[in-house]
Design a protein around this motif. Sequence first.
Motif: not given
Length: 590
Positions: A196-221
Amino acid sequence: MDYIRQLTSNGRTLVTSEKSKSSKKDEKETNKTNRQFETYFNFKVLVRDVKPHQILALNRGDALKELTVKLELSANVEPSFKQWCQRHWIRRETRPDVHDLIKLAIDDAFKRLIHPLIIRQIRSELTRSAEKASIDVFSKNLKRLLLTPPVRGKVIIGLDPGFKNGCKVAIISETGSILHTDVLYLLNKYDTKQRKKLVEMVTHFRSDMVAIGNGTACRETEKTISELISTHAFSPLNVMYCIVNEDGASIYSVSEEAEREMPDLDPNVRSAVSIARRLQDPLVELVKNNPKNIGVGMYQHDMPEKLMKTALDGVIEECVSFVGIDLNVCNESMLRRIAGLTTARAKKIIEFREQNGGFINREQLLQIKGFGKKSYEQCAGFVRISDPINSVSNTQETKKALSENKGSKKTKQKKDKSLEVNPLDKTWIHPESYTSATAFLNMIGEDVESIGLAQMRDKINKALKTKDVQTLAEDLDVGLPTMQLIIDGLKQPLGYDIRAEYEKPLFKVGIMSMDDLKCGCVYPGRITNVTHFGCFVDIGVQKHGLIHTSRMPNHVLKGRELGPGVKVEVRVLGIEKERQRIQLQLEKLP
């Protein structure tokens, strides 16, 4: 030695390798099979047929004591060499005892000295050739990666995934400024507060692009973000995510440059900032990293440091010069890569920008101490000027300083001229061609205020119907390339980025796993790395698949060169879950 080199120059020397004794011993003690070099456990190939990547793999396996590598000279080399030596050193009148002594000396010299020496020389030549080929591949891959189109005008969230220490989060503005950082524990599906905290960040800053690093835990994230998108948690925002290669981000995060740029941030959070910026503008961010750590190439960590640095620095400088820089937003890493600019000059440019609120035109570079006309001529064609950060206050303060100046009238006129805004400074037209560009504008009945607008393009196209580029170049007394640059510079919108013509990053909203793949089915993907033996492709699952060179039909390639970022359609030929390998065939190039 010349004769034996001639004997071995036909490429019939055999390269062989097998599992080393120490590797066999370790496997026996641990009861585990090391399959990393399995391909080379019973390897035999002639020198003339061996591939660069095979030589590099053999060298690495030998260095790690996993393989025993040998070179076997062809059967005719030893007898031919000995016969040549005997003809050269033994005369007819030579006594039998001396004859036998010379033969023994020849046998001993070949076995103890010449044979080991020629083997070392052949292997050294193979290694040098393989290293050169590897650096060539790495240079091509790096160039394609650096020229990946930027994602402009977007607020981006960078995620550096992790299990125990959480997922590091960084939100950057449209210009790359850090807006917010945090650490979230997203992988516990029962802890809804973190999501829920992540969703609030996205909506507050109006960010519609997420960059996920391809390292450890990438698949789960990735799975977590995909679930949030599928349940419309970010509504009304249409959020997409992109898997970003994070190779080198952790090393950069603890570097001196990262410390200077982000002194107040924890190194773990700095890597999240770097991941976001790699999506926003790959060139600006990746030039800060050691190219060897970026992860596109073939055995690049085994290459000689000096040879690698020389080749890759040249690629980076070429890319930066090709794309160009904006004096009002670029960093020191970009500036020092431009022709005519040293590290000292780059620092002075940034100091001038900070003191004056930005550059108004290119000629202000000449006001910087130690910046001569020669340096200006070298770099002017690779820099442009956007609107300064504090253009109003900049102009007012400078005018006030000029009014208080007691210098000569000539000096005041020169400084007044430096405050004039020239729209041509926002294009890639070199200052030396401004007179010709102005003459061309007068010829077509337009002015600099219309650069990049539809009316400018219409007027230029109309002029080209009556006169070709060569004729226009002759009329203005300029070269054909200069005339073409003037035409392109006037037609292109202000702020045009040449990288827009290259393959864009691959954005996703859903996730797949290896279990979802089916042999024979065709899937879209993006090339992540190119080697001499094939291309690695991201088709949306955790492991990248391999298209072997034998699986790239000529009728599909049609002469096109593949590189990182190129989008492809591939057919799955085989899936090895145990070894985490996916075999692909190239089906289509969009």
